[in-house]
Design a protein around this motif. Sequence first.
Motif, mmCIF file in Angstrom:
data_model
loop_
_atom_site.group_PDB
_atom_site.id
_atom_site.type_symbol
_atom_site.label_atom_id
_atom_site.label_comp_id
_atom_site.label_asym_id
_atom_site.label_seq_id
_atom_site.Cartn_x
_atom_site.Cartn_y
_atom_site.Cartn_z
ATOM 1 N N MET A 24 -10.439 0.057 -5.260
ATOM 2 C CA MET A 24 -8.882 0.087 -4.516
ATOM 3 C C MET A 24 -8.567 1.656 -4.689
ATOM 4 O O MET A 24 -8.666 2.531 -5.476
ATOM 5 C CB MET A 24 -8.017 -0.724 -5.643
ATOM 6 N N LYS A 25 -7.770 2.129 -3.496
ATOM 7 C CA LYS A 25 -7.583 3.354 -3.185
ATOM 8 C C LYS A 25 -6.260 3.714 -4.085
ATOM 9 O O LYS A 25 -5.433 2.616 -4.353
ATOM 10 C CB LYS A 25 -7.045 3.688 -1.787
ATOM 11 N N ARG A 27 11.084 2.507 -3.729
ATOM 12 C CA ARG A 27 11.148 1.872 -2.280
ATOM 13 C C ARG A 27 9.955 1.372 -1.897
ATOM 14 O O ARG A 27 9.745 0.404 -1.253
ATOM 15 C CB ARG A 27 11.654 3.028 -1.217
ATOM 16 N N MET A 28 8.867 2.031 -2.121
ATOM 17 C CA MET A 28 7.301 1.924 -1.989
ATOM 18 C C MET A 28 7.116 0.520 -2.445
ATOM 19 O O MET A 28 6.408 -0.301 -1.966
ATOM 20 C CB MET A 28 6.344 3.059 -2.046
ATOM 21 N N THR A 29 7.285 0.479 -3.778
ATOM 22 C CA THR A 29 6.577 -0.798 -4.471
ATOM 23 C C THR A 29 7.558 -1.864 -4.410
ATOM 24 O O THR A 29 7.047 -3.172 -5.006
ATOM 25 C CB THR A 29 6.312 -0.389 -6.214
ATOM 26 N N LEU A 31 -1.203 -1.821 2.352
ATOM 27 C CA LEU A 31 -0.993 -0.730 3.152
ATOM 28 C C LEU A 31 -1.942 -0.327 3.993
ATOM 29 O O LEU A 31 -3.190 -0.278 3.699
ATOM 30 C CB LEU A 31 -0.956 0.699 2.475
ATOM 31 N N GLY A 32 -1.786 -0.750 5.396
ATOM 32 C CA GLY A 32 -2.933 -0.370 6.503
ATOM 33 C C GLY A 32 -4.057 -1.420 6.212
ATOM 34 O O GLY A 32 -5.054 -1.254 6.417
ATOM 35 N N GLY A 33 -3.647 -2.623 5.621
ATOM 36 C CA GLY A 33 -4.676 -3.796 5.351
ATOM 37 C C GLY A 33 -5.351 -3.562 4.069
ATOM 38 O O GLY A 33 -6.313 -4.384 4.014
ATOM 39 N N ASP A 34 -5.044 -2.501 3.567
ATOM 40 C CA ASP A 34 -5.756 -2.438 2.083
ATOM 41 C C ASP A 34 -4.715 -2.328 1.028
ATOM 42 O O ASP A 34 -3.578 -1.895 1.364
ATOM 43 C CB ASP A 34 -6.467 -0.938 2.209
ATOM 44 N N MET A 35 -5.250 -2.969 -0.205
ATOM 45 C CA MET A 35 -4.298 -2.855 -1.302
ATOM 46 C C MET A 35 -4.483 -1.493 -2.011
ATOM 47 O O MET A 35 -5.564 -0.926 -2.070
ATOM 48 C CB MET A 35 -4.796 -4.008 -2.393
ATOM 49 N N VAL A 36 -3.200 -0.670 -2.146
ATOM 50 C CA VAL A 36 -3.394 0.440 -2.673
ATOM 51 C C VAL A 36 -2.463 0.641 -4.052
ATOM 52 O O VAL A 36 -1.432 -0.043 -3.888
ATOM 53 C CB VAL A 36 -2.531 1.572 -1.530
ATOM 54 N N GLU A 37 -2.978 1.487 -5.037
ATOM 55 C CA GLU A 37 -2.069 1.668 -6.140
ATOM 56 C C GLU A 37 -1.183 2.888 -6.105
ATOM 57 O O GLU A 37 -1.924 4.002 -5.575
ATOM 58 C CB GLU A 37 -3.111 1.537 -7.224
ATOM 59 N N ILE A 38 0.047 2.848 -6.347
ATOM 60 C CA ILE A 38 0.910 4.016 -6.246
ATOM 61 C C ILE A 38 1.074 4.533 -7.882
ATOM 62 O O ILE A 38 1.556 3.549 -8.621
ATOM 63 C CB ILE A 38 2.530 3.878 -5.597
ATOM 64 N N ILE A 39 0.781 5.807 -8.210
ATOM 65 C CA ILE A 39 1.018 6.189 -9.697
ATOM 66 C C ILE A 39 2.273 7.280 -9.536
ATOM 67 O O ILE A 39 2.058 8.030 -8.799
ATOM 68 C CB ILE A 39 -0.143 6.744 -10.271
ATOM 69 N N ASP A 40 3.111 6.959 -10.305
ATOM 70 C CA ASP A 40 4.430 7.893 -10.445
ATOM 71 C C ASP A 40 3.993 8.696 -11.553
ATOM 72 O O ASP A 40 4.452 8.467 -12.869
ATOM 73 C CB ASP A 40 5.499 7.075 -10.571
ATOM 74 N N LEU A 41 3.799 10.038 -11.251
ATOM 75 C CA LEU A 41 3.426 11.129 -12.437
ATOM 76 C C LEU A 41 4.600 11.828 -12.636
ATOM 77 O O LEU A 41 5.718 11.828 -12.067
ATOM 78 C CB LEU A 41 2.297 12.172 -11.783
ATOM 79 N N LEU A 46 -5.078 7.870 4.071
ATOM 80 C CA LEU A 46 -6.002 7.171 3.365
ATOM 81 C C LEU A 46 -7.382 6.878 4.061
ATOM 82 O O LEU A 46 -8.192 6.417 3.346
ATOM 83 C CB LEU A 46 -5.381 5.945 2.927
ATOM 84 N N ARG A 47 -7.402 7.027 5.466
ATOM 85 C CA ARG A 47 -8.573 6.490 6.069
ATOM 86 C C ARG A 47 -9.755 7.521 6.117
ATOM 87 O O ARG A 47 -10.940 7.424 6.130
ATOM 88 C CB ARG A 47 -8.519 6.309 7.422
ATOM 89 N N TYR A 48 -9.112 8.803 5.658
ATOM 90 C CA TYR A 48 -10.039 9.786 5.408
ATOM 91 C C TYR A 48 -10.620 10.000 3.897
ATOM 92 O O TYR A 48 -9.939 9.740 3.087
ATOM 93 C CB TYR A 48 -9.575 11.197 5.917
ATOM 94 N N PRO A 49 -11.886 10.436 3.811
ATOM 95 C CA PRO A 49 -12.350 10.645 2.461
ATOM 96 C C PRO A 49 -11.710 11.896 1.658
ATOM 97 O O PRO A 49 -11.260 12.691 2.455
ATOM 98 C CB PRO A 49 -13.739 10.979 2.719
ATOM 99 N N THR A 50 -11.495 11.375 0.487
ATOM 100 C CA THR A 50 -10.910 12.416 -0.561
ATOM 101 C C THR A 50 -11.846 13.525 -0.567
ATOM 102 O O THR A 50 -12.912 13.468 -0.939
ATOM 103 C CB THR A 50 -10.536 11.890 -1.741
ATOM 104 N N PRO A 51 -11.363 14.950 -0.211
ATOM 105 C CA PRO A 51 -12.044 16.185 -0.287
ATOM 106 C C PRO A 51 -12.568 16.362 -1.732
ATOM 107 O O PRO A 51 -13.748 16.952 -1.833
ATOM 108 C CB PRO A 51 -11.186 17.200 0.159
#
Length: 595
Positions: A1-2, A20-22, A45-55, A161-166
Amino acid sequence: MKRIALLGMPNTGKSTLFNRMTGGAARVGNWPGITVELLSGKILLGGDMVEIIDLPGIYDLHGFSDDEQVVRHFLHDNVPDLALVILNATQIERQMSLLLQLKRLNLNVVVLLNMADEAKKYGITIDSKKMAEMLDMPVFLLSGKYGAGYPEALQAVARALRYPTPGMAEQLRSQLEEDAHLESEMARVLHHAVQIPVQMPEHLSDKLDRVMLHPWAGLPLFFGIMYLLFQGIFLLGQPLQLWVGDALGWLRGAALEPAVGWLPAIVQGLLLDGLYNGVATVAAFVPLIILFFLFMAMVEDSGYLSRAAFLMDALMAKMGLDGRGFVMLLMGFGCNVPALMGTRVMRSRSLRLLTMLIIPFSLCSARLQVFVFITAALFSPVAAPLVLFSLYLSSFAAAILTALLFKGKYQNNEPFVLELPPYRFPTLRQMLLRGWQEVSHFLRRATQFIVAGVVLVWLLTNLPPAAAPGGPDTFAGMIGSLLHPLFAPVGIDEQLTIALIFGFVAKEIVIGALAVIYGQFGDALGSALAQQLDWVQAYSFMLFTLIYTPCLSAIATLRNEAKSTGFAAFVIVWSLALAWLVSFLFYQTARALGY
């Protein structure tokens, strides 16, 4: 999961955007490498399940406060697939530095310039396309409050999110490098992409602050506003509470009693008089708790709490605290746990400990339901809101007395710096999401403790089998008799003593325990209390409940935040001693005056 991490300075609207997002579907969880809990939510999001973390909000990536360390550790041990950096567009000059620090970490970044609607009112013009070109990262103008620009930003997040994390080029450094280069880059971006008027127009906030922050009128206005808030909660909440109580009473008589009529008497008693009465009594308070959180969300999101901190800073300084301590006390009105965790913004350990020492005296929502029930049962509709308000004042008095007594032990020299955001009236969506989050958290906590608590109370008041239910020969009666010499001088009888013992686990259990002890709930329980107690005993009991040991969750949080078992034990002992002393002085004085 991203995974997406929300980053930004305090008061940039991160929590509003997170909600608003969640959609408020958030949970609290622990993360590898850090010892605190963070808010997270999952979205499609965009067909994928994504986890949002509020720091936590931070001013500087390399600062030394606990919150800044939490963010550093998180980014180091849990590199996100995307960093969503939220900046306050009205303060772009000051907030750009944090963005440039994050850029150096070689993270996958999308920038959201929030509060674009307010920036426009101030005459601030931002060329987001030019800024994106110069920073080499997507930049979007956004109003998290009203949702303007939100769909476009969400599409950009999905694309990123489609691009790899640098990945980070290297580990986080303890000190900033090339400060001169960072400052010159910031100046270049601001010069080409942002236009700020030489003189900002006068905002409504400035006009309101002339009244709200007046040296003489400010504090009376604040306490007047808080009194009206409690009055509104009581007047609107009590009819709803009675309606829910009546509905639950009808459900018991019409459906549950016939359904369990074939069971043995002892099992019927456990299910109906124990479990159902206890849980139903607490459930009747849910409408009132919802109103409380809706009203408090309105006050918090409006920006008025920052003004309250400013107004109270001079008084708090005399107690060895600062205005942030007062805000933590107000946060404790909802729940002591997040208020205790909020002390992380304080860099001085002494200031943190002294603030954590006074937070448990905040009249939290769990105590509120106890007080509303008892005041409605024993006081007139005119007197009840005044009694409730007096308990809030007593909460402040206990905190002030404690701070004055122990400020010498916990001395602090940390300067107080406060940012006053503009006044904002939250939208209905914001209030509902915030209210739902708080209420769902309350219900989860309540469910964990109440069911087990009321069942245990029923067993104590009905065992051994040969004893009369609720009588002196039951286990509860024996415990009450054993502790009676200690509580008799403060007007608390054996039944109330049992409720207090279970209130140590969670204050939500107190009313449920009384329902089980008296074998009644709703109006019938109120009538039973009115026959058993006079107003002096009831008020003494409420004072003790207000001040004595906080719930187990608060104690566990306090120990974790203070990193000291001895300090947590000291808080327990001091709160118990102070509760007994205050109740004793009130009860004996009232009786001496002939009440």
